[in-house]
Motif scaffolding. Structure first.
Motif, mmCIF file in Angstrom:
data_model
loop_
_atom_site.group_PDB
_atom_site.id
_atom_site.type_symbol
_atom_site.label_atom_id
_atom_site.label_comp_id
_atom_site.label_asym_id
_atom_site.label_seq_id
_atom_site.Cartn_x
_atom_site.Cartn_y
_atom_site.Cartn_z
ATOM 1 N N PHE A 24 91.971 12.100 143.100
ATOM 2 C CA PHE A 24 91.905 13.493 143.512
ATOM 3 C C PHE A 24 90.688 13.699 144.401
ATOM 4 O O PHE A 24 89.744 12.912 144.372
ATOM 5 C CB PHE A 24 91.822 14.404 142.282
ATOM 6 N N SER A 25 90.671 14.754 145.164
ATOM 7 C CA SER A 25 89.591 14.986 146.125
ATOM 8 C C SER A 25 88.230 15.189 145.461
ATOM 9 O O SER A 25 87.211 15.026 146.096
ATOM 10 C CB SER A 25 89.923 16.180 147.021
ATOM 11 N N LEU A 31 94.854 7.269 135.616
ATOM 12 C CA LEU A 31 95.729 6.111 135.598
ATOM 13 C C LEU A 31 96.985 6.458 134.818
ATOM 14 O O LEU A 31 96.917 7.162 133.799
ATOM 15 C CB LEU A 31 95.021 4.923 134.949
ATOM 16 N N PHE A 32 98.127 5.951 135.294
ATOM 17 C CA PHE A 32 99.400 6.237 134.645
ATOM 18 C C PHE A 32 100.251 4.983 134.535
ATOM 19 O O PHE A 32 100.254 4.145 135.441
ATOM 20 C CB PHE A 32 100.207 7.274 135.440
ATOM 21 N N CYS A 33 101.001 4.880 133.457
ATOM 22 C CA CYS A 33 102.047 3.875 133.367
ATOM 23 C C CYS A 33 103.176 4.341 134.298
ATOM 24 O O CYS A 33 103.160 5.480 134.784
ATOM 25 C CB CYS A 33 102.552 3.750 131.929
ATOM 26 N N GLN A 47 98.675 17.441 144.426
ATOM 27 C CA GLN A 47 97.242 17.538 144.147
ATOM 28 C C GLN A 47 96.415 16.322 144.518
ATOM 29 O O GLN A 47 95.202 16.435 144.661
ATOM 30 C CB GLN A 47 97.044 17.807 142.653
ATOM 31 N N ILE A 48 97.004 15.157 144.672
ATOM 32 C CA ILE A 48 96.220 13.942 144.883
ATOM 33 C C ILE A 48 95.806 13.758 146.339
ATOM 34 O O ILE A 48 96.454 14.258 147.248
ATOM 35 C CB ILE A 48 96.977 12.685 144.408
ATOM 36 N N SER A 49 94.726 13.028 146.520
ATOM 37 C CA SER A 49 94.297 12.678 147.872
ATOM 38 C C SER A 49 94.673 11.233 148.203
ATOM 39 O O SER A 49 94.747 10.863 149.360
ATOM 40 C CB SER A 49 92.786 12.875 148.025
ATOM 41 N N GLU A 50 94.906 10.412 147.170
ATOM 42 C CA GLU A 50 95.258 9.002 147.388
ATOM 43 C C GLU A 50 96.033 8.484 146.188
ATOM 44 O O GLU A 50 95.743 8.845 145.043
ATOM 45 C CB GLU A 50 93.974 8.197 147.569
ATOM 46 N N LEU A 51 97.018 7.628 146.442
ATOM 47 C CA LEU A 51 97.826 7.047 145.376
ATOM 48 C C LEU A 51 97.871 5.538 145.556
ATOM 49 O O LEU A 51 98.168 5.044 146.649
ATOM 50 C CB LEU A 51 99.242 7.616 145.408
#
Length: 63
Positions: A24-25, A31-33, A47-51
């Motif tokens: 996120f910014s 972390l997710f399964c 909502q995320i800035s990078e995945l």
């Protein structure tokens, strides 16, 4: 991101092995399964800035 996920990286929701890192910014990361990443995919993408996604490792066979 230069750090690959390992067996020690655990899902923040259930404790299973993590295959997704959502950054996120605000310099926060979760972390997710694969299961929980799919479950929260719509909310995360807003909502995320990078995945960082390593779910391909679930279907590849080691040599």
């Amino acid at each position: 991101m230069s750090h690959f996920l390992t067996a020690q990286d655990r899902c923040d929701r259930c404790g299973g092995q993590a295959y997704i890192r959502a950054r996120f910014s605000q310099d926060l990361e979760l972390l997710f399964c694969a299961h929980h990443a799919r479950r929260y995919q719509a909310a995360l993408q807003r909502q995320i800035s990078e995945l960082h996604d390593e779910t391909h490792r679930l279907t590849t066979t080691p040599y």
